[in-house]
Write a protein that holds these residues in place. Structure first.
Motif, mmCIF file in Angstrom:
data_model
loop_
_atom_site.group_PDB
_atom_site.id
_atom_site.type_symbol
_atom_site.label_atom_id
_atom_site.label_comp_id
_atom_site.label_asym_id
_atom_site.label_seq_id
_atom_site.Cartn_x
_atom_site.Cartn_y
_atom_site.Cartn_z
ATOM 1 N N VAL A 167 -28.616 -9.541 -38.236
ATOM 2 C CA VAL A 167 -29.016 -8.195 -37.831
ATOM 3 C C VAL A 167 -28.571 -7.190 -38.889
ATOM 4 C CG1 VAL A 167 -28.926 -8.768 -35.374
ATOM 5 C CG2 VAL A 167 -26.882 -7.837 -36.502
ATOM 6 N N ALA A 168 -29.089 -5.974 -38.779
ATOM 7 C CA ALA A 168 -28.794 -4.964 -39.796
ATOM 8 C C ALA A 168 -27.310 -4.626 -39.849
ATOM 9 C CB ALA A 168 -29.618 -3.704 -39.525
ATOM 10 N N ASP A 169 -26.655 -4.526 -38.686
ATOM 11 C CA ASP A 169 -25.248 -4.131 -38.634
ATOM 12 C C ASP A 169 -24.608 -4.801 -37.427
ATOM 13 O OD1 ASP A 169 -22.765 -2.955 -38.545
ATOM 14 O OD2 ASP A 169 -23.489 -0.887 -38.448
ATOM 15 N N VAL A 170 -23.776 -5.813 -37.669
ATOM 16 C CA VAL A 170 -23.192 -6.565 -36.562
ATOM 17 C C VAL A 170 -22.200 -5.723 -35.767
ATOM 18 C CG1 VAL A 170 -21.217 -7.556 -37.792
ATOM 19 C CG2 VAL A 170 -22.329 -8.873 -35.967
ATOM 20 N N THR A 171 -21.698 -4.627 -36.342
ATOM 21 C CA THR A 171 -20.776 -3.773 -35.593
ATOM 22 C C THR A 171 -21.504 -2.844 -34.632
ATOM 23 O OG1 THR A 171 -20.717 -1.934 -37.188
ATOM 24 C CG2 THR A 171 -19.213 -3.785 -37.573
ATOM 25 N N ASP A 172 -22.813 -2.677 -34.808
ATOM 26 C CA ASP A 172 -23.600 -1.789 -33.948
ATOM 27 C C ASP A 172 -24.175 -2.598 -32.789
ATOM 28 O OD1 ASP A 172 -24.982 0.292 -32.859
ATOM 29 O OD2 ASP A 172 -26.342 0.594 -34.559
ATOM 30 N N GLU A 173 -23.328 -2.928 -31.828
ATOM 31 C CA GLU A 173 -23.706 -3.861 -30.775
ATOM 32 C C GLU A 173 -24.823 -3.337 -29.881
ATOM 33 O OE1 GLU A 173 -20.156 -4.967 -28.706
ATOM 34 O OE2 GLU A 173 -19.470 -6.276 -30.334
ATOM 35 N N GLY A 174 -24.963 -2.025 -29.801
ATOM 36 C CA GLY A 174 -26.008 -1.473 -28.956
ATOM 37 C C GLY A 174 -27.404 -1.852 -29.402
ATOM 38 N N THR A 175 -27.569 -2.205 -30.690
ATOM 39 C CA THR A 175 -28.900 -2.523 -31.206
ATOM 40 C C THR A 175 -29.293 -3.973 -30.979
ATOM 41 O OG1 THR A 175 -28.045 -3.073 -33.410
ATOM 42 C CG2 THR A 175 -28.662 -0.770 -32.998
ATOM 43 N N TYR A 176 -28.332 -4.832 -30.621
ATOM 44 C CA TYR A 176 -28.688 -6.243 -30.432
ATOM 45 C C TYR A 176 -27.988 -6.897 -29.243
ATOM 46 C CZ TYR A 176 -24.178 -7.422 -32.526
ATOM 47 O OH TYR A 176 -22.839 -7.530 -32.775
ATOM 48 N N LEU A 177 -26.720 -6.542 -28.964
ATOM 49 C CA LEU A 177 -26.009 -7.245 -27.902
ATOM 50 C C LEU A 177 -26.554 -6.876 -26.530
ATOM 51 C CD1 LEU A 177 -23.881 -9.247 -27.091
ATOM 52 C CD2 LEU A 177 -22.165 -7.420 -27.184
ATOM 53 N N ASP A 178 -26.742 -5.583 -26.283
ATOM 54 C CA ASP A 178 -27.307 -5.184 -24.992
ATOM 55 C C ASP A 178 -28.673 -5.828 -24.751
ATOM 56 O OD1 ASP A 178 -25.073 -3.724 -24.455
ATOM 57 O OD2 ASP A 178 -25.992 -1.762 -24.707
ATOM 58 N N PRO A 179 -29.603 -5.808 -25.739
ATOM 59 C CA PRO A 179 -30.895 -6.471 -25.516
ATOM 60 C C PRO A 179 -30.767 -7.972 -25.269
ATOM 61 C CG PRO A 179 -31.062 -4.928 -27.339
ATOM 62 C CD PRO A 179 -29.613 -5.013 -26.993
ATOM 63 N N LEU A 180 -29.843 -8.637 -25.963
ATOM 64 C CA LEU A 180 -29.681 -10.076 -25.747
ATOM 65 C C LEU A 180 -29.103 -10.367 -24.363
ATOM 66 C CD1 LEU A 180 -28.378 -11.233 -29.248
ATOM 67 C CD2 LEU A 180 -30.643 -11.630 -28.255
ATOM 68 N N LEU A 181 -28.162 -9.542 -23.920
ATOM 69 C CA LEU A 181 -27.622 -9.728 -22.575
ATOM 70 C C LEU A 181 -28.706 -9.481 -21.532
ATOM 71 C CD1 LEU A 181 -24.117 -7.998 -22.916
ATOM 72 C CD2 LEU A 181 -24.688 -10.421 -23.176
ATOM 73 N N ALA A 182 -29.539 -8.469 -21.765
ATOM 74 C CA ALA A 182 -30.633 -8.186 -20.832
ATOM 75 C C ALA A 182 -31.654 -9.314 -20.813
ATOM 76 C CB ALA A 182 -31.307 -6.867 -21.213
ATOM 77 N N ALA A 183 -31.760 -10.052 -21.930
ATOM 78 C CA ALA A 183 -32.702 -11.170 -22.011
ATOM 79 C C ALA A 183 -32.152 -12.440 -21.376
ATOM 80 C CB ALA A 183 -33.067 -11.438 -23.468
ATOM 81 N N GLY A 184 -30.930 -12.382 -20.845
ATOM 82 C CA GLY A 184 -30.388 -13.512 -20.108
ATOM 83 C C GLY A 184 -29.280 -14.280 -20.787
ATOM 84 N N TYR A 185 -28.909 -13.894 -22.012
ATOM 85 C CA TYR A 185 -27.797 -14.560 -22.684
ATOM 86 C C TYR A 185 -26.472 -13.964 -22.205
ATOM 87 C CZ TYR A 185 -31.506 -16.168 -25.805
ATOM 88 O OH TYR A 185 -32.657 -16.726 -26.308
ATOM 89 N N GLU A 186 -25.392 -14.699 -22.410
ATOM 90 C CA GLU A 186 -24.069 -14.260 -21.986
ATOM 91 C C GLU A 186 -23.131 -14.219 -23.185
ATOM 92 O OE1 GLU A 186 -22.992 -17.165 -19.055
ATOM 93 O OE2 GLU A 186 -24.244 -16.244 -17.495
ATOM 94 N N LEU A 187 -22.299 -13.181 -23.243
ATOM 95 C CA LEU A 187 -21.343 -13.057 -24.341
ATOM 96 C C LEU A 187 -20.235 -14.087 -24.189
ATOM 97 C CD1 LEU A 187 -20.354 -11.482 -26.847
ATOM 98 C CD2 LEU A 187 -19.085 -9.999 -25.266
ATOM 99 N N ARG A 188 -19.984 -14.823 -25.260
ATOM 100 C CA ARG A 188 -18.905 -15.805 -25.273
ATOM 101 C C ARG A 188 -17.810 -15.437 -26.264
ATOM 102 N NH1 ARG A 188 -15.157 -19.161 -23.325
ATOM 103 N NH2 ARG A 188 -14.764 -20.957 -24.667
ATOM 104 N N VAL A 189 -18.204 -14.962 -27.469
ATOM 105 C CA VAL A 189 -17.225 -14.697 -28.522
ATOM 106 C C VAL A 189 -17.538 -13.383 -29.215
ATOM 107 C CG1 VAL A 189 -16.278 -15.480 -30.736
ATOM 108 C CG2 VAL A 189 -16.840 -17.158 -28.960
ATOM 109 N N ARG A 190 -16.490 -12.612 -29.473
ATOM 110 C CA ARG A 190 -16.574 -11.455 -30.365
ATOM 111 C C ARG A 190 -15.435 -11.608 -31.372
ATOM 112 N NH1 ARG A 190 -16.321 -7.395 -26.870
ATOM 113 N NH2 ARG A 190 -18.424 -6.527 -27.064
ATOM 114 N N GLU A 191 -15.768 -11.582 -32.654
ATOM 115 C CA GLU A 191 -14.762 -11.669 -33.708
ATOM 116 C C GLU A 191 -15.283 -10.909 -34.919
ATOM 117 O OE1 GLU A 191 -14.174 -15.542 -35.413
ATOM 118 O OE2 GLU A 191 -16.229 -16.151 -34.981
ATOM 119 N N PRO A 192 -14.432 -10.624 -35.900
ATOM 120 C CA PRO A 192 -14.902 -9.863 -37.057
ATOM 121 C C PRO A 192 -16.111 -10.519 -37.717
ATOM 122 C CG PRO A 192 -12.512 -9.999 -37.065
ATOM 123 C CD PRO A 192 -12.982 -10.911 -35.968
ATOM 124 N N GLY A 193 -17.206 -9.773 -37.810
ATOM 125 C CA GLY A 193 -18.399 -10.245 -38.497
ATOM 126 C C GLY A 193 -19.267 -11.209 -37.729
#
Length: 221
Positions: A113-139
Motif C-alpha cells: 500500500v502507499a503508506d502502511v502507517t495510514d491504516e484508515g486507507t486500508y485496514l478499515d476497508p479490509l476489516l469491513a471486507a471480513g478480515y480480522e487483525l492479527r498482527v501490528r508491527e513496524p512496517g
C-alpha cells in the motif's frame, strides 16, 4: 501466515513474518481499537490473541490454492479501491504459491500500500471486507480470514520484504533441489510438537537464509 519464505535478500537474514510473527522477541500487548488513525509510531509487535500452537500439518500441493488467491485478490482490490486508495500491489507468496511444494493449507498474500502507517486507507476497508487483525508491527500488518486459511500481509509499496518474498517464491518455482530441501526441512520440523507457531518459523531460519542467498546469486548472475 506464510510457510515462511520471508528473508532479507542481500544479507541472508530472515526477517519476514510467517505463519505468525516470526521471532521470540515479540511482545503480546493489547491492540488499540482505534485502527483508523494514522499510526507512524508503532514500535512494538502487537499480536491479537497472543501465541497460537501449530495445529495444521503439511499437505500435498493443491492447484486450487491459486484460485483461492485470485478470489481474495479480487476481494482485497474491491475493498481498497472502493475506499479511494491507490491500487495496491497484491501477490501470492509462500509455499502455496509454489507448485509441487507441500504446504500448510494457508494461502499467504502480500499487499503493498502507499503508506502502511495510514491504516484508515486500508485496514478499515479490509476489516469491513471480513478480515480480522492479527498482527501490528513496524512496517507490517497482518489480517486473516476468521477461518485462518488466508493470511494477508500488508507492507508499504516497495518494501524489501515483498521483494524478498517474490524472489524466493520465483526461485523455488524453478529450483527443484532447493524446493526439495525446503520441503524436507519442514517435514522434519513438523514431526515435533510446537506450542507456538513462531518457534516453528524460527527453526527454519537457517535453511531459508541459505536458499535466499542462492536466490540472490541466481538473480544477480
Amino acid at each position: 501466515m506464510v510457510v515462511s519464505l520471508a528473508a532479507t535478500v542481500g544479507n541472508s537474514q530472515a526477517n519476514g513474518r510467517s505463519q505468525d510473527v516470526k521471532g521470540s522477541s515479540c511482545h503480546h500487548v493489547p491492540v488499540p481499537t482505534d485502527a483508523s488513525r494514522h499510526r507512524p509510531g508503532v514500535t512494538a509487535v502487537e499480536i491479537v490473541g497472543g501465541p497460537e500452537p501449530l495445529t495444521v500439518g503439511l499437505v500435498a500441493h493443491d492447484d486450487g490454492w491459486a484460485a483461492v488467491f485470485r478470489a481474495h485478490r479480487r476481494r482485497i482490490l474491491e475493498a481498497l479501491l472502493a475506499s479511494g486508495a491507490p491500487a495496491p500491489v497484491v501477490e501470492h507468496i509462500g509455499s502455496t504459491a509454489v507448485p509441487g511444494l507441500a504446504a500448510k493449507p494457508i494461502v499467504d498474500i502480500a499487499v503493498g500500500v502507499a503508506d502502511v502507517t495510514d491504516e484508515g486507507t486500508y485496514l478499515d476497508p479490509l476489516l469491513a471486507a471480513g478480515y480480522e487483525l492479527r498482527v501490528r508491527e513496524p512496517g507490517h500488518r497482518l489480517v486473516r480470514t476468521p477461518e485462518r486459511d488466508v493470511h494477508v500481509h500488508v507492507y508499504g509499496r516497495g518494501a524489501p520484504e515483498i521483494d524478498a518474498y517474490l524472489l524466493l517464491r520465483d526461485h523455488l518455482r524453478v529450483d527443484a533441489a532447493d524446493r526439495a530441501l525446503y520441503e524436507a526441512t519442514k517435514r522434519r520440523l513438523m514431526a515435533r510438537r510446537w506450542d507456538d507457531m513462531n518457534a516453528y518459523s524460527d527453526a527454519k531460519t537457517a535453511v531459508i537464509a541459505a536458499i535466499a542467498e542462492r536466490a540472490r546469486l541466481r538473480r544477480d548472475g
